[in-house]
Motif scaffolding. Structure first.
Motif, PDB file in Angstrom:
ATOM      1  N   GLU A   1       0.839  -1.204   0.000  1.00  0.00           N
ATOM      2  CA  GLU A   1       0.000   0.000   0.000  1.00  0.00           C
ATOM      3  C   GLU A   1       0.878   1.259   0.000  1.00  0.00           C
ATOM      4  O   GLU A   1       0.574   2.249  -0.688  1.00  0.00           O
ATOM      5  N   ALA A   2       1.987   1.210   0.745  1.00  0.00           N
ATOM      6  CA  ALA A   2       2.884   2.384   0.816  1.00  0.00           C
ATOM      7  C   ALA A   2       3.487   2.676  -0.551  1.00  0.00           C
ATOM      8  O   ALA A   2       3.568   3.839  -0.974  1.00  0.00           O
ATOM      9  N   ILE A   3       3.880   1.634  -1.255  1.00  0.00           N
ATOM     10  CA  ILE A   3       4.435   1.819  -2.606  1.00  0.00           C
ATOM     11  C   ILE A   3       3.371   2.455  -3.509  1.00  0.00           C
ATOM     12  O   ILE A   3       3.636   3.401  -4.248  1.00  0.00           O
ATOM     13  N   ASP A   4       2.159   1.944  -3.403  1.00  0.00           N
ATOM     14  CA  ASP A   4       1.057   2.474  -4.209  1.00  0.00           C
ATOM     15  C   ASP A   4       0.814   3.960  -3.897  1.00  0.00           C
ATOM     16  O   ASP A   4       0.619   4.776  -4.799  1.00  0.00           O
ATOM     17  N   TRP A   5       0.857   4.316  -2.614  1.00  0.00           N
ATOM     18  CA  TRP A   5       0.639   5.717  -2.221  1.00  0.00           C
ATOM     19  C   TRP A   5       1.666   6.634  -2.884  1.00  0.00           C
ATOM     20  O   TRP A   5       1.331   7.700  -3.374  1.00  0.00           O
ATOM     21  N   ILE A   6       2.927   6.204  -2.842  1.00  0.00           N
ATOM     22  CA  ILE A   6       3.988   7.080  -3.359  1.00  0.00           C
ATOM     23  C   ILE A   6       3.983   7.074  -4.889  1.00  0.00           C
ATOM     24  O   ILE A   6       3.993   8.133  -5.523  1.00  0.00           O
ATOM     25  N   GLU A   7       3.933   5.875  -5.465  1.00  0.00           N
ATOM     26  CA  GLU A   7       4.020   5.796  -6.936  1.00  0.00           C
ATOM     27  C   GLU A   7       2.833   6.466  -7.618  1.00  0.00           C
ATOM     28  O   GLU A   7       2.987   7.113  -8.647  1.00  0.00           O
ATOM     29  N   ASN A   8       1.676   6.292  -7.024  1.00  0.00           N
ATOM     30  CA  ASN A   8       0.463   6.784  -7.678  1.00  0.00           C
ATOM     31  C   ASN A   8      -0.100   8.041  -7.015  1.00  0.00           C
ATOM     32  O   ASN A   8      -1.272   8.376  -7.209  1.00  0.00           O
ATOM     33  N   LYS A   9       0.743   8.680  -6.223  1.00  0.00           N
ATOM     34  CA  LYS A   9       0.411   9.988  -5.628  1.00  0.00           C
ATOM     35  C   LYS A   9      -0.949   9.949  -4.914  1.00  0.00           C
ATOM     36  O   LYS A   9      -1.835  10.773  -5.181  1.00  0.00           O
ATOM     37  N   LYS A  10      -1.080   8.991  -4.004  1.00  0.00           N
ATOM     38  CA  LYS A  10      -2.376   8.825  -3.338  1.00  0.00           C
ATOM     39  C   LYS A  10      -2.427   9.445  -1.943  1.00  0.00           C
ATOM     40  O   LYS A  10      -3.378   9.214  -1.199  1.00  0.00           O
ATOM     41  N   ILE A  11      -1.405  10.186  -1.566  1.00  0.00           N
ATOM     42  CA  ILE A  11      -1.415  10.802  -0.237  1.00  0.00           C
ATOM     43  C   ILE A  11      -2.525  11.855  -0.199  1.00  0.00           C
ATOM     44  O   ILE A  11      -2.628  12.676  -1.121  1.00  0.00           O
TER      45      ILE A  11
ATOM     46  N   ASP B   1      14.338  -8.253   1.110  1.00  0.00           N
ATOM     47  CA  ASP B   1      13.050  -8.233   0.412  1.00  0.00           C
ATOM     48  C   ASP B   1      13.118  -7.193  -0.719  1.00  0.00           C
ATOM     49  O   ASP B   1      13.328  -6.003  -0.459  1.00  0.00           O
ATOM     50  N   PRO B   2      12.938  -7.610  -1.983  1.00  0.00           N
ATOM     51  CA  PRO B   2      13.008  -6.657  -3.089  1.00  0.00           C
ATOM     52  C   PRO B   2      12.022  -5.493  -2.963  1.00  0.00           C
ATOM     53  O   PRO B   2      12.276  -4.398  -3.440  1.00  0.00           O
ATOM     54  N   LYS B   3      10.903  -5.740  -2.286  1.00  0.00           N
ATOM     55  CA  LYS B   3       9.919  -4.659  -2.112  1.00  0.00           C
ATOM     56  C   LYS B   3      10.474  -3.540  -1.232  1.00  0.00           C
ATOM     57  O   LYS B   3      10.148  -2.369  -1.417  1.00  0.00           O
ATOM     58  N   VAL B   4      11.280  -3.938  -0.261  1.00  0.00           N
ATOM     59  CA  VAL B   4      11.865  -2.948   0.652  1.00  0.00           C
ATOM     60  C   VAL B   4      12.818  -2.058  -0.135  1.00  0.00           C
ATOM     61  O   VAL B   4      12.776  -0.824  -0.052  1.00  0.00           O
ATOM     62  N   LYS B   5      13.636  -2.689  -0.932  1.00  0.00           N
ATOM     63  CA  LYS B   5      14.563  -1.948  -1.782  1.00  0.00           C
ATOM     64  C   LYS B   5      13.783  -1.017  -2.732  1.00  0.00           C
ATOM     65  O   LYS B   5      14.111   0.155  -2.893  1.00  0.00           O
ATOM     66  N   TYR B   6      12.743  -1.569  -3.336  1.00  0.00           N
ATOM     67  CA  TYR B   6      11.944  -0.802  -4.296  1.00  0.00           C
ATOM     68  C   TYR B   6      11.317   0.424  -3.629  1.00  0.00           C
ATOM     69  O   TYR B   6      11.345   1.532  -4.158  1.00  0.00           O
ATOM     70  N   PHE B   7      10.762   0.205  -2.435  1.00  0.00           N
ATOM     71  CA  PHE B   7      10.101   1.310  -1.720  1.00  0.00           C
ATOM     72  C   PHE B   7      11.088   2.449  -1.450  1.00  0.00           C
ATOM     73  O   PHE B   7      10.836   3.606  -1.805  1.00  0.00           O
ATOM     74  N   TYR B   8      12.229   2.134  -0.833  1.00  0.00           N
ATOM     75  CA  TYR B   8      13.165   3.220  -0.479  1.00  0.00           C
ATOM     76  C   TYR B   8      13.816   3.832  -1.721  1.00  0.00           C
ATOM     77  O   TYR B   8      14.147   5.020  -1.724  1.00  0.00           O
ATOM     78  N   ASN B   9      13.982   3.039  -2.780  1.00  0.00           N
ATOM     79  CA  ASN B   9      14.493   3.581  -4.057  1.00  0.00           C
ATOM     80  C   ASN B   9      13.618   4.733  -4.581  1.00  0.00           C
ATOM     81  O   ASN B   9      14.106   5.629  -5.257  1.00  0.00           O
TER      82      ASN B   9
END
Ligand code: SF4
Ligand code: SF4
Length: 366
Positions: free
Chosen positions: A191-201, A229-237
């Motif tokens: 969900e956090a990735i979705d918020w940032i990538e898709n500007k859902k804040i 976890d690749p998701k962790v890397k992806y999120f902080y990237n």
């Protein structure tokens, strides 16, 4: 602007009570010029987390569990008295002129404390900016004009419920600086990735602050993030992009993850754990801890016997701070000794190495 020079540890610090901007110099030389050495600690905490709540009716009625929040204060089953107003005043009286901000919290929503308004007013009258975190569940919106008058910012814990949305709207409607506190865990990272990538804040929010999940209280070990976890890397990237940095923030526990995965963030713009160095936590039963996540109260000093200054400068707090010194050092047993960022990171959390997002750190050490 409040300016202060720490004569013992030789640095200057400024705090703007309106914007919340806090700036600290590096260590000053004899001519009062900045050196390359970062200040390691202050002689008194600049920020105090104050656990005014001893119990949480919200948690006891199961609302946390229903919304998937794993309360690190064990608010679902621990029931203790709230901090008394007299103790709170004693704390403010001692800290006035030395502490810039307090963050009210504890085991429950601080707006449910019977002396909440008196507390925020008393803090502000003594030049300490009060902030607080709430789920919004029982928040009485009629107090929001006073919240606006006395508080710096309010953080809404993200409970994914109607009362979360309702509270965000009410705070924004009153012109209150509003953040979202979002606990980042294995359960929530998609969900956090979705918020940032898709500007859902949600619009109008000052920042969403991503807080690392910790295995403390009701917090499960299974939910702790892993560097593998690749998701962790992806999120902080995602935070190598400036536009994403403008809407987000992190707790200082996150520093190792930023070092590894967001190298484009200017390292001077963040710090590692400030617990026991520039901040501390006061429990509802009036003890000082380096950090609220010291669930076993291993480093606790009683404030009915000692002042905050004595507690902050105690041997117990020195023992906590020794962890940072060990990891910034060069001893053979220290897994961080060859890390180029060890003076920024200091080995991360001294209490739980399991939450440190780093593949070099020996998590079994110390
Ligand atoms: S090796 Fe140690 S100092 Fe370096 S990033 Fe990892 S935990 Fe921090
Ligand atoms: S002691 Fe650990 S949990 Fe507490 S602020 Fe520091 S890094 Fe975070």
């Amino acid at each position: 602007m409040i300016n202060y020079e720490d004569e013992q540890y030789k640095y200057r610090v400024s705090f703007n009570p309106i914007t919340g901007v806090y700036v600290r110099t590096s260590v000053l030389d004899d001519n009062k010029l900045q050196t390359e050495v970062e200040a390691f600690r202050g002689s008194y905490p600049h920020l105090l987390d104050v656990g005014i709540m001893g119990h949480c009716l919200h948690g006891i009625s199961g609302k946390c569990a229903q919304s998937g929040v794993q309360c690190y204060q064990s608010g679902s089953h621990i029931k203790e008295p709230h901090m008394s107003y007299d103790n709170f005043k004693k704390l403010i009286d001692e800290s006035s002129g030395k502490t810039f901000q307090i963050a009210l919290g504890g085991r429950g929503d601080p707006d449910q404390h019977p002396d909440f308004i008196n507390m925020i007013r008393y803090a502000r009258e003594n030049n300490i900016v009060p902030n607080f975190t709430t789920s919004g569940y029982g928040l009485d919106f009629s107090i929001l004009p006073e919240v606006k008058k006395y508080c710096g910012a309010v953080a809404v814990s993200y409970y994914r419920s109607f009362y979360t949305t309702r509270t965000i709207h009410a705070l924004l409607a009153h012109g209150i600086k509003t953040n979202i506190h979002y606990v980042l865990s294995n359960d929530t990272i998609d969900e956090a990735i979705d918020w940032i990538e898709n500007k859902k804040i949600p619009s109008g929010i000052n920042r969403v602050i991503f807080l690392l999940h910790k295995p403390v209280g009701n917090g499960s070990v299974e939910n702790v993030l892993s560097i593998y976890d690749p998701k962790v890397k992806y999120f902080y990237n995602l935070f190598n992009k400036e536009e994403n940095c403008n809407i987000a923030g992190f707790d200082t526990c996150t520093a190792p993850a930023l070092i590894h995965f967001a190298p484009r963030i200017l390292k001077d713009s963040y710090d590692t754990c400030e617990g026991g160095r520039f901040s501390a936590y006061v429990t509802p039963d009036f003890k000082l801890l380096p950090c609220s996540f010291d669930g076993d109260q291993k480093f606790a000093i009683r404030l009915d016997k000692y002042s905050v200054e004595e507690a902050f400068n105690s041997t117990s707090f020195d023992n906590f701070r020794d962890s940072f010194k060990t990891y910034a050092g060069n001893s053979d047993e220290n897994s961080c000794r060859n890390c180029v960022d060890k003076e920024l990171c200091l080995g991360g959390c001294p209490i739980m190495k399991s939450i440190v997002i780093c593949d070099v750190l020996d998590k079994n050490a110390l």
